[in-house]
Every structure is written in C-alpha cells, then in structure tokens.
Design a protein around this motif. Structure first.
Motif, PDB file in Angstrom:
ATOM      1  N   ARG A   1     -21.854  -8.524 -21.361  1.00  0.00           N
ATOM      2  CA  ARG A   1     -22.638  -8.247 -22.557  1.00  0.00           C
ATOM      3  C   ARG A   1     -23.859  -9.412 -22.632  1.00  0.00           C
ATOM      4  NH1 ARG A   1     -17.626  -6.608 -25.077  1.00  0.00           N
ATOM      5  NH2 ARG A   1     -17.139  -8.868 -25.734  1.00  0.00           N
ATOM      6  N   ILE A   2     -23.389 -10.554 -22.303  1.00  0.00           N
ATOM      7  CA  ILE A   2     -24.446 -11.786 -22.663  1.00  0.00           C
ATOM      8  C   ILE A   2     -25.391 -11.425 -21.446  1.00  0.00           C
ATOM      9  CG2 ILE A   2     -25.000 -14.225 -22.076  1.00  0.00           C
ATOM     10  CD1 ILE A   2     -22.121 -14.694 -23.463  1.00  0.00           C
ATOM     11  N   LEU A   3     -25.046 -10.985 -20.098  1.00  0.00           N
ATOM     12  CA  LEU A   3     -25.903 -10.707 -19.425  1.00  0.00           C
ATOM     13  C   LEU A   3     -26.901  -9.442 -19.574  1.00  0.00           C
ATOM     14  CD1 LEU A   3     -23.999 -10.994 -15.920  1.00  0.00           C
ATOM     15  CD2 LEU A   3     -25.785 -12.236 -16.785  1.00  0.00           C
ATOM     16  N   ALA A   4     -26.187  -8.565 -20.334  1.00  0.00           N
ATOM     17  CA  ALA A   4     -27.127  -7.154 -20.763  1.00  0.00           C
ATOM     18  C   ALA A   4     -28.075  -7.591 -21.614  1.00  0.00           C
ATOM     19  CB  ALA A   4     -26.273  -6.098 -21.197  1.00  0.00           C
ATOM     20  N   ARG A   5     -27.799  -8.580 -22.712  1.00  0.00           N
ATOM     21  CA  ARG A   5     -28.583  -8.824 -23.536  1.00  0.00           C
ATOM     22  C   ARG A   5     -29.731  -9.773 -23.334  1.00  0.00           C
ATOM     23  NH1 ARG A   5     -25.575 -12.624 -27.698  1.00  0.00           N
ATOM     24  NH2 ARG A   5     -27.461 -12.659 -28.641  1.00  0.00           N
TER      25      ARG A   5
ATOM     26  N   THR B   1     -27.713 -18.305 -17.958  1.00  0.00           N
ATOM     27  CA  THR B   1     -27.825 -17.848 -19.381  1.00  0.00           C
ATOM     28  C   THR B   1     -26.532 -17.862 -20.120  1.00  0.00           C
ATOM     29  OG1 THR B   1     -28.582 -15.942 -20.657  1.00  0.00           O
ATOM     30  CG2 THR B   1     -27.121 -15.339 -18.745  1.00  0.00           C
ATOM     31  N   ASP B   2     -26.689 -18.000 -21.485  1.00  0.00           N
ATOM     32  CA  ASP B   2     -25.652 -18.285 -22.314  1.00  0.00           C
ATOM     33  C   ASP B   2     -26.243 -17.613 -23.666  1.00  0.00           C
ATOM     34  OD1 ASP B   2     -27.169 -20.535 -22.968  1.00  0.00           O
ATOM     35  OD2 ASP B   2     -25.389 -21.161 -23.938  1.00  0.00           O
ATOM     36  N   PRO B   3     -25.405 -17.411 -24.795  1.00  0.00           N
ATOM     37  CA  PRO B   3     -26.014 -17.420 -26.222  1.00  0.00           C
ATOM     38  C   PRO B   3     -26.915 -18.362 -26.695  1.00  0.00           C
ATOM     39  CG  PRO B   3     -23.792 -16.907 -26.204  1.00  0.00           C
ATOM     40  CD  PRO B   3     -23.879 -17.733 -24.813  1.00  0.00           C
TER      41      PRO B   3
ATOM     42  N   GLY C   1     -22.710 -19.171 -18.672  1.00  0.00           N
ATOM     43  CA  GLY C   1     -21.997 -20.465 -18.944  1.00  0.00           C
ATOM     44  C   GLY C   1     -23.225 -21.225 -19.664  1.00  0.00           C
ATOM     45  N   PRO C   2     -22.471 -22.492 -20.436  1.00  0.00           N
ATOM     46  CA  PRO C   2     -23.695 -23.203 -21.075  1.00  0.00           C
ATOM     47  C   PRO C   2     -24.373 -23.718 -20.209  1.00  0.00           C
ATOM     48  CG  PRO C   2     -21.165 -24.004 -21.585  1.00  0.00           C
ATOM     49  CD  PRO C   2     -21.138 -22.623 -20.486  1.00  0.00           C
ATOM     50  N   ARG C   3     -25.756 -24.009 -20.742  1.00  0.00           N
ATOM     51  CA  ARG C   3     -26.868 -24.289 -19.803  1.00  0.00           C
ATOM     52  C   ARG C   3     -26.728 -25.661 -19.408  1.00  0.00           C
ATOM     53  NH1 ARG C   3     -29.639 -22.136 -16.604  1.00  0.00           N
ATOM     54  NH2 ARG C   3     -31.606 -23.429 -16.673  1.00  0.00           N
ATOM     55  N   PRO C   4     -26.766 -25.990 -18.311  1.00  0.00           N
ATOM     56  CA  PRO C   4     -26.707 -27.325 -17.556  1.00  0.00           C
ATOM     57  C   PRO C   4     -27.621 -28.318 -18.311  1.00  0.00           C
ATOM     58  CG  PRO C   4     -27.725 -26.249 -16.039  1.00  0.00           C
ATOM     59  CD  PRO C   4     -27.414 -25.322 -16.915  1.00  0.00           C
TER      60      PRO C   4
END
Length: 195
Positions: A183-187, A133-135, A105-108
C-alpha cells in the motif's frame, strides 16, 4: 523472507527497465557541470551499521548543511529537475539489491541526526532495514520547501521535522506488514506521478 525476495525481484527488474533512463540522467549530470554522476553518503543502516547510500548527484560538491531547502544554491539545474521528480533516488535500487536497504522502511538518516533520536526509539527504528520510501517520505515529500521557510533550516529540521519523522518511523516499525508495504509503494507511485 518474502519481503526480501520481493525487494530483490522488484529492484532488479526496475534497474533493468530503467537502464536507458539512468544512462540519460548520467549524461545530463555530466554535461551540466562536469562533476561526478553519483552522490554517496554514509547513513545508518539496520542495527546502526554504516553503509553508503547512492543517489544521482543533484548538488555541487561544496560544504554546507546536511539538509537541503529549495533555496539552497548548491542545487544544480539538472539537480532541481531530479529532485522534483524524485529521479535522483533511482540509484538506491542498487542499495536494495545488495541488501543495505528495502523498498519500504524508515528513511536512512546520517549518523549525526540518528544521535538525536531517543535511545529506545533508535533501537526499534534501526531493527529493520531502512527504505527508499515510507509514510514519513510521503508526508514530507515537500520537506525542502518547508525548510526554505525556516530561518535556520538545519535547526528547524532537528527540532521540528525529525521528532515527527521519528514518530512515523516507530508507527511503521510497530505495524509493518507485507500488504502494508504494498500500500505504501502504491501511495508513493501515485504521489510521484501526481507531480
């Protein structure tokens, strides 16, 4: 609901498996400078409500900017290693477990930086749980090095980095899916291990 079940399951298993590592890090922090093990800071959570984020403390407890560059002399010896390996983020698994955060999710952000988000963007970004984490986290994994190049790191963060992150947060919120989160977690895992 699937996302929440996944978050709780992964956070619980990860905390259990990493318990020996967490204990070693805690001892190393205490031996390094005798200060507290954990760093707690108020952040803006879902709906704009405040919560305390947890990290392993990587800096001395002295006043300074809310953003950190690689040249910040508040960073401890152990802290440099924790920040480089992202191990300082592990306590956020607890924040996921109790429901303040998600794995993705978006970083706090701290409220003072959320205040710089355009109001419509703020509503959309804060409509979801913040994440570990997030992009944007992946894209700005070397953020502290970039800030070290700026004459005024905090000003640079607010005027240059933050608007770019807001765009990425919005893109995530508008296109998020369970498979996308995987996919984001894997990256993220690949990026952390590549360090």
């Amino acid at each position: 609901m699937i996302k929440r079940i996944f978050d709780v399951t992964v956070a619980a298993v990860a905390l259990l498996l990493s318990a020996p590592v967490l204990a070693l890090i805690a001892v190393a922090i205490r031996l390094d400078d005798g200060g507290p093990v954990l760093f707690r800071q108020q952040r803006a959570g879902r709906g704009g409500t405040s919560f305390h984020i947890h990290k392993f403390r990587s800096m001395r407890s002295v006043a300074g900017a809310a953003v950190t560059s690689d040249t910040d002399d508040r960073i401890t010896r152990v802290g440099r290693l924790l920040r480089a390996t992202k191990l300082d983020e592990l306590p956020q698994l607890y924040d996921v477990l109790v429901g303040h955060m998600s794995l993705v999710g978006p970083r706090p952000e701290v409220h003072r930086y959320v205040a710089h988000w355009p109001p419509p963007a703020r509503l959309r970004i804060l409509s979801v749980r913040p994440g570990i984490t997030d992009p944007a986290s992946i894209a700005y994994r070397h953020e502290s090095a970039e800030l070290a190049q700026a004459a005024q790191p905090e000003e640079y963060y607010v005027s240059v980095v933050l608007p770019r992150k807001v765009e990425m947060y919005l893109r995530y919120v508008d296109t998020r899916s369970f498979l996308g989160d995987l996919r984001i977690l894997a990256r993220t895992v690949r990026v952390v291990l590549s360090r």
